[in-house]
Structures are given as C-alpha cells and as structure tokens.
Design an enzyme around this catalytic site. Structure first.
Site: not given
Length: 653
Positions: A348, A377, A395, A397, A399, A480, A526
């Site tokens: 992000c 990670r 991911q 991912d 945004h 979330k 997200h």
RNA sequence: GCCGACGUAGCUCAAUCGGCAGAGCAUCUGUCUUGUAAACAGAAGGUCAGGGGUUCGAUUCCCCUCGUCGGCUCCA
C-alpha cells in the site's frame, strides 16, 4: 415444608416429590440424556429441582451435550495423567471444537508413547463407571483442598475478576469441586475444581481418543510458564467418532504439502530458507491461469495495473508507520550507500506514492490500482506452514481511492466482484465477518468509522450471506469485512478482506481536487481477493484434492496410444487441441497402455484420450474420465468440442 | 520466538545395541508392444541435513546450526 413441587417439564406442568433430581424428572438414562437445562442453565442430572423450575433434557448428540461429554472426558484424562505422572499439576481442561484438552505442568513433556499409556488408563476408568459428584465449597475450603495445585489456586484468586477470565473451572458465583467416586465403594478416586456440569458416570462417555500433545502457555500468555497440553476427541457414539477420524484422514489426503510434492507443483528447497516456495512447471501453469483470469476480470471491472519494487529505503515505512507497528514482522534492513533498505512487507505505501505522483482530480475517482505485489514478512520460525503461512508471498493487492460519497457504491460493487470471482474459482459456500472498531485503539473520526462500519454492514447484509460480528476486531486504522470460505470438506478459510483505511491517506497527505475547487482527502480501501496467491493456491489444492477442474488443470488432456503405432494419430489430435489452447501431452514413453492410464490417473488429468486401430478407422478417440468412466468411439471433432467446452465454462468434471 | 517429535537415494520406508548403508516406486539402458490403474531384465543413484566434539573407528553417542512436523504465542 411441602412434599411436592411444581415444575415445567418439556413445556408441560408436572408435580414431583421434593428431592426429585432433574435426572429423575426427565427419566434420563445417562446415555442419551446426559444432563439437564434447568431454567436455562446446564446442570447435572443429579441436580435437585426446585419449585417453579423449567427442566429440559440435554441430549448427548446436541452441541451442548457433546461439550459436556468432552469436558467430562478431559477430567478422566486428567485423572489418568495424575495417576501415571504423580507430580503433574493441573492447568485447565475445557471442551473445544471436536474435542477437549487439558494442560499439565509436568517435569518432562509427554512422549507419543505416554499418550498411549494415558489412553489405556482412561479406558479403565471409563469402564469402571466412576460417578461425577458435585460438591459446593467455600473459597477457603477450595484453597485448602487444592493446596497442591498452584494453577487452580491462581484461578480461585481470579474469581470475580473480569468476565473474560470466567472459565470451566471457576464460574462467577459459588466454587464447586467434582469428586470422582468408585461406583461400588463410594470411595474418592480423584477430584477437580470445576463448575460442571458433567455426565453422571464415566460410563456415559461413549467414545474418545487422545490425539496429540504440545506445549501451551499458561493462560495463553507467552510471559507465563509453558504447560504441556494433551488434545483429545470425544463423541456421542463410536460411529460419530469414526466419521470424524475419517474426515481427518480425508483432510490429510488433501494436504497441499503432500499433494504439492506428489503432483510436482511446488517445493520448499532448504537452500532458500524456511517459508520460501518455488513453483514447478505444473504448479506454475496453474498459478499463471489463476492470475490471468484474475487480471482479465480486474481489467473488466475498471482496475488499472501498476508495478512496484520489492525493496525500499526505510523512509517509506517510517511515513506509513509500518516500522513503528510491525517492525518485528519485517526482515531486518540492509545497509547500502549510507541508507537502510527494507524488503517490502506491504504494497500500500508504494501505491500511495503512485496516487501522489501528481495532482488528482475527483474525475479520476474511484482510482483502482491493482498489482500482483510480492512481499516479504518475517514470520516467526514456529509458524511457517506449507503455502498457507510463508515468508515470501504475492498478494493480489488492490487499493481503491474514492470520495466519501462514492464509498458505499464502491464497497457494494467490490464485495459482489469479490464473491463472483471466488465462485468462478469453484468456491461456493461463504459467510462474512465484520470486524468493528476497538474503542481503545483507533485513528480517524468517530463519524467516519460509524459511516464506514454501517456501510460495510449494509453491503454485507445485501448479499444475504451469514454475517458474523467480530466486535473490536478491526485494525486501528479502519473497519474490515472478510470473506470466509467453506471448502469441499467443510473446513473454513479466511479468504478475501476488504478494509477501510483512514490512517494512510492522512500520513501520506493524499488529496484530490473536488468539483468545488477545494482539496479533499480520499478514502482508501485495501482489498485482497486471494489474500496471497500462495495461500489461495494451497486452499485450491485442498478444496479440489489435487483434481483441478479442467480450466486449471496443469495437463488437461493425456493422449494414450494403445500401441506405439497409434502415436502419430494422437499427436495429430493433440495438435488440433493445442490450436484451441488446450494443454495436452501424448504419452510416448516405453510403457504399456495400462501403465500410462495409471500414471495419468495418478496425476489427476481430467481427460484421457485413447486411440487404437478401431478409433483410427473411425476418425475417433476414446475418453477415459477421472472417475474411471469411459466413452468410446467419439469423433475427434466432438471430443475437441467437449474438452474446449469444459475448459471455457470452467466446470469441474 | 517457546515446548516437543523428527531429518537415511527424487518419493515411501528398512537396517546398523559404534565396525563396508538396503528395498519398492521413480530415473536411465535394453528386450517386448493392441483396448481402460503397474510387461521383463539390467544399470545408475547416498559426505546417512550441515558443522563441531567424544572414539582406533560416528549415519548411530553429545553439542550447535539449518530444515520438517505437531502444539502455543503471533498473523498489518
């Protein structure tokens, strides 16, 4: 005093003698009915009813009944452990999903062989039919009786504390001890601090089995000493237990780590380090197809594709706050040219830089940035697990930056998009979980949280899916919603998350120019659909037990000649299939036809196409499907059409 | 990170109570080729996870590291 009492039994009034137990009133046999609910509270069958009580049976085959059986079995286990390991101190022993556990402080951790001994002793206790007998005690009496059990004493000390600390040992009110009594002599065999209720006799435990042992921190905190926990399972019948064990066996067969090696999909070379996967060609093609389809759908849904690097100077993660909050979860930095570089743990912040790269207009919003972004990670060594918990992952991912006014519509279409796409991958059974504000820890204004949470709730409810609340479960920066998926054998996996963020737009000073010329801060959403591709891949392997639907199968068609002479014919068929985009391999190895079928079957290829003299004479092929069925003499055109159709429709066969 | 179990050929697993490491499958070579889950024969394949120690000698005993598995804790 009156000799008669009026109670309500199964909805009807009844008059019973004073001193009648709930078990008497229910005419419980201690087999099917193993406890009672008296005025809504679960009680032993030996509980004496009082004037005006409403008494209902608790059957062994209900959730509540099973939990009682499991709890009682935990007691039996603790008794067996203390008999075999006299120094063992008791922790807690509650029922859990599908079973129970009990924690012990012992000199030496249990060895698998120890479990066998404990289980054997438990069977003796069950056979003996010891009675569970409840006895109220004062706090001081309990302390005296349990002087040798330091953990129980600690629990007594906690009594009356916060509700969270309430446990199966200690309720809010009166302390009770359960004595296990020899049914013949009435002699005390064992006792434990416990609020109950329990089954009347150890004979009321129909089936149980010890499963495994492991360490567990006392009261769940790593600051506390570690105890040894033994897990077991217990059921209302042998059949139910066998069905459960069979389900576990089935799960083991589907284990993606095992299938990943067998089907040559991926591996974790030691040389790379823990939690770092390599995808082999067969796994690679599945992944590519999964990604390609996702890309196409994202493109159609108005997403724009971006790319960002894997490492960055520390400044970025200082700005984003990740170094403050999640430093422990990041790989340590590398120093070059006087700067510190970090592997990126999240995409992000980089997407925010893209948003910020120039002035933004309200006309561009919602701006949807998408990336298959690889992140690293530092997962603690004890938690890495196959593809589901790794240290390097990609991911899917996105945004989304939008105005506050656009938020509702965007979330609605987003959730629908996510669910539709998951369905296309063959997942059908969902429920949603809404994580709301932790009042202790949050950023952003109350009304923004309120509006966002309410919006998420409405969007979730509009999908007419089960909605589970997770109060206080949100991250500090926004509420979330997560999509939980049930797989083919009923296990649930958290898949997609949609998360609102009031924090990063602030930290990155993101803004757009509104129609009225003012500068405003966008809302940031997200959103990951697979979560991590690796993990999703693992879930798909387990969901399909390695037998992927044709569109995802690494090899969609195996061509199997009856004899070598038929190879050229099949190669010609294969060429036609390839022209239609089908992944096909003709088995030209020096094996017999039966062996080739066996190999194709083991590799879970959806379609086998066989050809021999008969087929060639008719311009045909013969199908063998994964389930062993066959369809002979199908014309080549029809066969190709059938295969192409199955792939295009993304059906399972 | 913590507690425990474990690491032998590509895979599944033997054996060595401290004395030249073995099988099946897979691989390679050869022989044989006709209808829906294993043709036959031979060959090759191992620094017994890595490092250190004890010992005349270590795959075996001890220590460390790495990795795997089962739990706990954690999971942006």
């Amino acid at each position: 005093m009156s000799a008669e009492l009026r109670i309500t039994l199964a909805g009807a009034e009844r008059v019973v003698a004073a001193g009648t137990t709930a078990g008497d009133a229910l005419e419980a046999d201690g087999r099917t009915v193993i406890a009672a609910r008296v005025n809504g509270e679960a009680r032993d069958l030996a509980h004496e009813v009082a004037e005006g009580d409403v008494v209902e049976p608790i059957e062994v085959s209900s959730d509540e009944g099973r939990a009682i059986v499991r709890h009682s079995t935990a007691h039996v286990m603790a008794q067996a452990v203390q008999e075999l390991f006299p120094g063992a101190k008791l922790g807690i022993g509650p029922p859990v999903d599908n079973g129970f556990y009990y924690d012990f402080d012992v000199e030496q951790a249990f060895h698998p062989d120890d479990l066998k001994r404990v289980e054997k002793r438990m069977r003796d206790i069950v056979k003996q039919g010891q009675l569970f007998s409840r006895r109220a005690v004062s706090d001081d009496e309990a302390r005296e009786e349990l002087a040798g059990e330091p953990y129980k004493l600690e629990l007594i000390g906690l009594k009356g504390g916060s509700l969270e600390e309430e446990s199966v040992e200690v309720g809010a009110g009166q302390l009770t001890i359960y004595d296990n009594l020899d049914p013949k002599t009435g002699e005390l065999c064992w006792k434990d601090l416990c609020r109950g209720p329990h089954v009347p006799s150890t004979r009321s435990i129909p089936a149980f089995k010890l499963m495994r042992s492991g360490g567990a921190y006392w009261r769940g905190s790593e600051k506390n000493p570690q105890l040894q926990r033994i897990y077991g399972t217990a059921w209302e019948s042998r059949d139910k237990q066998d069905a459960y064990l069979k389900m576990l066996e089935e799960a083991e067969k589907r284990d993606h780590r095992k299938l990943g090696a067998e089907l040559d999909l991926f591996s974790f070379p030691d040389e790379l380090g823990s939690g770092l996967a390599v995808f082999h060609p067969k796994g690679g093609v599945i992944r590519r197809v999964m990604e390609d389809y996702s890309r196409r759908r994202h493109e159609e849904a108005g997403y724009e594709f971006v790319n960002t690097p894997h490492i960055t100077k520390e400044k970025l993660y200082q700005v984003s706050g990740h170094l403050d909050w999640y430093r422990d979860g990041m790989f340590p930095p590398m120093e070059l040219e006087g700067a510190r570089y970090y592997l990126k743990p999240m995409n992000c912040p980089m997407h925010n830089l893209i948003f910020r790269a120039r002035g933004r207009s309200y006309r561009e919003l919602p701006l949807r940035l998408f990336e298959f972004g690889t992140v690293y990670r530092y997962e603690k060594s004890g938690v890495v697990h196959g593809l589901t918990r790794v240290r390097g992952l990609t991911q899917d991912d996105a945004h989304i930056y939008c105005t506050r006014e656009e938020m509702r519509d965007e979330l609605t279409s987003l959730l629908r998009f996510v669910l539709d796409l998951l369905r296309d991958y063959g997942l059908e059974d969902f429920y949603l979980e809404l994580s709301t504000k932790d009042p202790e820890k949050f950023v952003g204004s109350d009304d923004a949280w309120e509006e966002a949470t309410q919006t998420l709730r409405e969007v979730a409810e509009a999908e007419s899916l089960e909605l589970v609340l997770d109060p206080g479960g949100a991250a500090f920066y926004g509420p979330k919603i997560s999509v939980q998926v049930r797989d083919a054998i009923g296990r649930t996996w958290q898949m997609s998350t949609i998360q609102l963020d009031f924090n990063l737009p602030e930290l990155f000073e993101l803004e757009y120019q509104a129609a009225d010329g003012t500068r405003k801060q966008p809302v940031m959403i997200h959103r990951a659909l697979f979560g991590s591709i690796e993990r999703f891949f693992g879930v798909m392997v387990e969901h399909y037990a390695g037998a992927f639907p044709p569109w995802l199968a690494p090899v969609q068609v195996a061509g199997i000649p009856i004899a070598d002479a038929h190879i050229p014919y099949l190669q010609d068929v294969a060429k036609k299939l390839r022209e239609r985009g089908i992944r096909v391999e003709v088995d030209t190895a020096d094996d017999r036809m039966q062996k080739k079928i066996r190999n194709a079957q083991k590799s879970k290829v959806p379609f086998m196409l066989l050809a021999g003299d008969d087929d060639i004479a008719n311009g045909a092929v013969s199908f063998r499907y994964r389930n062993g069925e066959q369809k002979n003499g199908v014309s080549v055109e029809e066969a190709i059409a059938e295969i192409v159709n199955a792939v295009e429709r993304r059906v399972q066969v």
